[in-house]
Motif scaffolding. Structure first.
Motif, PDB file in Angstrom:
ATOM      1  N   THR A  50     -31.795  17.848  21.687  1.00  0.00           N
ATOM      2  CA  THR A  50     -30.489  17.445  21.176  1.00  0.00           C
ATOM      3  C   THR A  50     -30.346  15.933  21.237  1.00  0.00           C
ATOM      4  O   THR A  50     -29.476  15.376  20.573  1.00  0.00           O
ATOM      5  N   ALA A  51     -31.187  15.272  22.029  1.00  0.00           N
ATOM      6  CA  ALA A  51     -31.121  13.818  22.171  1.00  0.00           C
ATOM      7  C   ALA A  51     -31.980  13.172  21.090  1.00  0.00           C
ATOM      8  O   ALA A  51     -33.115  12.747  21.324  1.00  0.00           O
ATOM      9  N   CYS A  65     -35.505  11.776  22.785  1.00  0.00           N
ATOM     10  CA  CYS A  65     -35.721  11.757  24.232  1.00  0.00           C
ATOM     11  C   CYS A  65     -36.450  13.036  24.630  1.00  0.00           C
ATOM     12  O   CYS A  65     -36.028  14.138  24.290  1.00  0.00           O
ATOM     13  N   LEU A  66     -37.559  12.869  25.349  1.00  0.00           N
ATOM     14  CA  LEU A  66     -38.460  13.957  25.726  1.00  0.00           C
ATOM     15  C   LEU A  66     -38.579  14.018  27.241  1.00  0.00           C
ATOM     16  O   LEU A  66     -38.995  13.038  27.875  1.00  0.00           O
ATOM     17  N   SER A  72     -45.733  20.224  27.060  1.00  0.00           N
ATOM     18  CA  SER A  72     -46.244  19.562  25.853  1.00  0.00           C
ATOM     19  C   SER A  72     -45.993  18.054  25.819  1.00  0.00           C
ATOM     20  O   SER A  72     -46.438  17.376  24.891  1.00  0.00           O
ATOM     21  N   ALA A  73     -45.329  17.492  26.809  1.00  0.00           N
ATOM     22  CA  ALA A  73     -44.959  16.071  26.779  1.00  0.00           C
ATOM     23  C   ALA A  73     -46.143  15.136  26.537  1.00  0.00           C
ATOM     24  O   ALA A  73     -46.041  14.239  25.685  1.00  0.00           O
ATOM     25  N   VAL A 147     -38.629   7.998  25.917  1.00  0.00           N
ATOM     26  CA  VAL A 147     -37.880   7.736  24.697  1.00  0.00           C
ATOM     27  C   VAL A 147     -38.919   7.382  23.638  1.00  0.00           C
ATOM     28  O   VAL A 147     -39.616   6.373  23.755  1.00  0.00           O
ATOM     29  N   LEU A 148     -39.049   8.256  22.654  1.00  0.00           N
ATOM     30  CA  LEU A 148     -40.016   8.072  21.574  1.00  0.00           C
ATOM     31  C   LEU A 148     -39.299   7.469  20.377  1.00  0.00           C
ATOM     32  O   LEU A 148     -38.321   8.032  19.894  1.00  0.00           O
ATOM     33  N   VAL A 149     -39.773   6.338  19.908  1.00  0.00           N
ATOM     34  CA  VAL A 149     -39.207   5.691  18.731  1.00  0.00           C
ATOM     35  C   VAL A 149     -40.211   5.878  17.601  1.00  0.00           C
ATOM     36  O   VAL A 149     -41.389   5.521  17.738  1.00  0.00           O
TER      37      VAL A 149
END
Length: 174
Positions: A50-51, A65-66, A72-73, A147-149
């Motif tokens: 949801t993030a 956001c993970l 699986s990260a 935080v994946l951009v």
């Protein structure tokens, strides 16, 4: 002092906010539901999120956001590409499967829903409201999450019907 929480304002003090209170407050935020996917040499991976937020439209960029504790990260940093699939109202079973709310795990979660390989080689969900295929441009570790951009390199628009949202620790259709 706030009557509901029993906590006053932190005027100049360094008392941290209690995690349970923070989670309760965040549960009151309505959020769109997504399944974020990737593919590595080991196979496909995904999680419910949801993030997710838009960063910019020039160039098109979003962030996800993970939680680093999910199995699986590590795949998301290794792969360097991912898809953000915005769920339609009738896709709650997908959100549950990829969110760890069922006994289904790993690659078998992709038996829920119809998937095809996108332009970047990542799993893209048929019938998603929208799917964004992204190339990872930055990953930052902040507290318990990465935080994946991602720079958006392809967008697929699906039906513009009811969407799946999350509020009060439950799904709803909006």
């Amino acid at each position: 002092m706030d009557e509901a929480s029993g906590q006053g304002a932190n005027h100049g003090t360094e008392r941290p906010v209690e995690a349970g209170l923070y989670r309760e407050a965040m549960s009151r935020l309505v959020a769109a539901v997504h399944v974020v996917t990737t593919r590595t040499e080991e196979g496909r991976a995904g999680f419910t999120a949801t993030a997710v937020a838009s960063v910019s439209d020039t160039p098109p960029t979003l962030l996800v956001c993970l939680n680093r504790r999910i199995h699986s990260a590590p795949a998301f940093r290794r792969a360097g590409v991912f898809a953000v699939n915005m769920l339609a109202g009738e896709q709650q079973a997908l959100a549950q499967a990829f969110g760890g709310r069922t006994a289904v795990t790993g690659e078998t979660r992709f038996a829920v829903g119809q998937w095809h390989e996108g332009r970047l080689g990542v799993p893209v969900l048929a019938g998603a409201v929208a799917s964004f295929e992204c190339r990872l441009v930055e990953a930052r570790t902040i507290a318990t999450h990465d935080v994946l951009v991602g720079r958006v390199e392809a967008v697929t628009l699906g039906p513009d019907g009811p969407k799946l949202a999350y509020l009060g620790r439950d799904f709803l259709v909006v």
